[in-house]
Scaffold this motif. Sequence first.
Motif, PDB file in Angstrom:
ATOM      1  N   ASP A  47       0.812  27.770  58.156  1.00  0.00           N
ATOM      2  CA  ASP A  47      -0.104  28.715  57.523  1.00  0.00           C
ATOM      3  C   ASP A  47      -1.543  28.347  57.295  1.00  0.00           C
ATOM      4  OD1 ASP A  47       2.335  30.144  57.404  1.00  0.00           O
ATOM      5  OD2 ASP A  47       2.754  29.408  55.465  1.00  0.00           O
ATOM      6  N   VAL A  48      -1.885  27.219  56.979  1.00  0.00           N
ATOM      7  CA  VAL A  48      -3.079  26.920  56.876  1.00  0.00           C
ATOM      8  C   VAL A  48      -3.818  26.635  57.874  1.00  0.00           C
ATOM      9  CG1 VAL A  48      -4.373  24.558  56.083  1.00  0.00           C
ATOM     10  CG2 VAL A  48      -2.444  25.401  54.681  1.00  0.00           C
ATOM     11  N   ARG A  49      -3.276  25.898  59.095  1.00  0.00           N
ATOM     12  CA  ARG A  49      -4.044  26.127  60.462  1.00  0.00           C
ATOM     13  C   ARG A  49      -4.152  27.680  60.797  1.00  0.00           C
ATOM     14  NH1 ARG A  49       0.204  22.629  61.812  1.00  0.00           N
ATOM     15  NH2 ARG A  49      -0.362  20.405  61.456  1.00  0.00           N
ATOM     16  N   GLN A  50      -3.339  28.461  60.486  1.00  0.00           N
ATOM     17  CA  GLN A  50      -3.403  29.973  60.790  1.00  0.00           C
ATOM     18  C   GLN A  50      -4.760  30.460  59.989  1.00  0.00           C
ATOM     19  OE1 GLN A  50      -2.325  32.022  63.393  1.00  0.00           O
ATOM     20  NE2 GLN A  50      -3.173  33.610  62.704  1.00  0.00           N
ATOM     21  N   ALA A  51      -4.733  30.139  58.743  1.00  0.00           N
ATOM     22  CA  ALA A  51      -5.861  30.693  57.974  1.00  0.00           C
ATOM     23  C   ALA A  51      -7.170  30.189  58.609  1.00  0.00           C
ATOM     24  CB  ALA A  51      -5.632  30.192  56.380  1.00  0.00           C
ATOM     25  N   ALA A  52      -7.157  28.865  58.709  1.00  0.00           N
ATOM     26  CA  ALA A  52      -8.626  28.421  59.301  1.00  0.00           C
ATOM     27  C   ALA A  52      -8.775  29.053  60.777  1.00  0.00           C
ATOM     28  CB  ALA A  52      -8.534  26.929  59.735  1.00  0.00           C
ATOM     29  N   LEU A  53      -7.888  29.366  61.665  1.00  0.00           N
ATOM     30  CA  LEU A  53      -8.151  29.952  62.863  1.00  0.00           C
ATOM     31  C   LEU A  53      -8.607  31.426  62.736  1.00  0.00           C
ATOM     32  CD1 LEU A  53      -5.184  28.961  65.075  1.00  0.00           C
ATOM     33  CD2 LEU A  53      -7.583  28.463  65.358  1.00  0.00           C
ATOM     34  N   ILE A  54      -8.240  32.116  61.822  1.00  0.00           N
ATOM     35  CA  ILE A  54      -8.690  33.540  61.597  1.00  0.00           C
ATOM     36  C   ILE A  54      -9.533  33.767  60.538  1.00  0.00           C
ATOM     37  CG2 ILE A  54      -6.258  34.451  62.366  1.00  0.00           C
ATOM     38  CD1 ILE A  54      -5.758  35.089  59.532  1.00  0.00           C
ATOM     39  N   CYS A  55     -10.361  32.780  59.715  1.00  0.00           N
ATOM     40  CA  CYS A  55     -11.269  33.019  58.868  1.00  0.00           C
ATOM     41  C   CYS A  55     -12.588  33.459  59.753  1.00  0.00           C
ATOM     42  CB  CYS A  55     -11.717  31.582  58.233  1.00  0.00           C
ATOM     43  SG  CYS A  55     -12.868  31.787  57.084  1.00  0.00           S
ATOM     44  N   PRO A  56     -12.946  34.821  59.252  1.00  0.00           N
ATOM     45  CA  PRO A  56     -13.957  35.290  59.883  1.00  0.00           C
ATOM     46  C   PRO A  56     -15.459  34.482  59.892  1.00  0.00           C
ATOM     47  CG  PRO A  56     -13.611  36.417  58.166  1.00  0.00           C
ATOM     48  CD  PRO A  56     -12.374  35.581  58.242  1.00  0.00           C
ATOM     49  N   SER A  57     -15.620  33.678  58.927  1.00  0.00           N
ATOM     50  CA  SER A  57     -16.806  33.029  58.645  1.00  0.00           C
ATOM     51  C   SER A  57     -16.593  31.410  59.119  1.00  0.00           C
ATOM     52  CB  SER A  57     -17.481  33.021  57.315  1.00  0.00           C
ATOM     53  OG  SER A  57     -16.455  32.568  56.398  1.00  0.00           O
ATOM     54  N   GLN A  58     -15.319  30.886  59.600  1.00  0.00           N
ATOM     55  CA  GLN A  58     -15.033  29.673  59.865  1.00  0.00           C
ATOM     56  C   GLN A  58     -15.533  28.712  58.563  1.00  0.00           C
ATOM     57  OE1 GLN A  58     -16.988  28.907  63.488  1.00  0.00           O
ATOM     58  NE2 GLN A  58     -15.339  30.155  64.565  1.00  0.00           N
ATOM     59  N   ALA A  59     -15.057  29.141  57.391  1.00  0.00           N
ATOM     60  CA  ALA A  59     -15.318  28.532  56.398  1.00  0.00           C
ATOM     61  C   ALA A  59     -14.323  27.347  55.757  1.00  0.00           C
ATOM     62  CB  ALA A  59     -15.423  29.278  55.066  1.00  0.00           C
ATOM     63  N   ILE A  60     -13.106  27.423  56.670  1.00  0.00           N
ATOM     64  CA  ILE A  60     -12.194  26.600  56.452  1.00  0.00           C
ATOM     65  C   ILE A  60     -11.957  25.483  57.358  1.00  0.00           C
ATOM     66  CG2 ILE A  60      -9.540  26.252  55.986  1.00  0.00           C
ATOM     67  CD1 ILE A  60      -9.728  29.290  55.194  1.00  0.00           C
ATOM     68  N   THR A  61     -11.907  24.267  57.004  1.00  0.00           N
ATOM     69  CA  THR A  61     -11.704  23.020  58.129  1.00  0.00           C
ATOM     70  C   THR A  61     -10.317  22.267  57.600  1.00  0.00           C
ATOM     71  OG1 THR A  61     -14.082  22.681  58.174  1.00  0.00           O
ATOM     72  CG2 THR A  61     -12.664  20.762  58.756  1.00  0.00           C
ATOM     73  N   VAL A  62      -9.710  21.883  58.493  1.00  0.00           N
ATOM     74  CA  VAL A  62      -8.298  21.210  58.220  1.00  0.00           C
ATOM     75  C   VAL A  62      -8.497  19.978  58.796  1.00  0.00           C
ATOM     76  CG1 VAL A  62      -5.959  21.504  58.607  1.00  0.00           C
ATOM     77  CG2 VAL A  62      -7.054  23.564  58.241  1.00  0.00           C
ATOM     78  N   GLN A  63      -8.222  19.059  57.999  1.00  0.00           N
ATOM     79  CA  GLN A  63      -8.406  17.815  58.910  1.00  0.00           C
ATOM     80  C   GLN A  63      -6.875  17.228  58.814  1.00  0.00           C
ATOM     81  OE1 GLN A  63     -11.164  15.587  56.160  1.00  0.00           O
ATOM     82  NE2 GLN A  63     -12.746  16.310  57.393  1.00  0.00           N
ATOM     83  N   GLU A  64      -6.424  16.485  59.582  1.00  0.00           N
ATOM     84  CA  GLU A  64      -5.117  15.699  59.459  1.00  0.00           C
ATOM     85  C   GLU A  64      -5.181  14.461  59.742  1.00  0.00           C
ATOM     86  OE1 GLU A  64      -1.951  18.000  61.790  1.00  0.00           O
ATOM     87  OE2 GLU A  64      -3.579  19.687  62.193  1.00  0.00           O
ATOM     88  N   ALA A  65      -4.344  13.800  58.559  1.00  0.00           N
ATOM     89  CA  ALA A  65      -4.462  12.366  58.615  1.00  0.00           C
ATOM     90  C   ALA A  65      -3.218  11.731  59.094  1.00  0.00           C
ATOM     91  CB  ALA A  65      -4.906  11.965  57.007  1.00  0.00           C
TER      92      ALA A  65
END
Length: 65
Positions: A47-65
Amino acid sequence: MLKIIADTERCVGAGQCVLSAPDVFDQDDDGVVTLLDETPGAEHADDVRQAALICPSQAITVQEA
């Protein structure tokens, strides 16, 4: 493990993140993204990855550790 960064300066308040992952994202009174959980568990990863992908302003970054 995921780490989420939300750029509040870039956010346009579309709310797609909240619709995609309501346990992780919210919006303040101005509609700007807020994080409910900066390091959500694996159950929220898709769900978080999907949110980052569809954010129209690309304001979300997901970092995977």
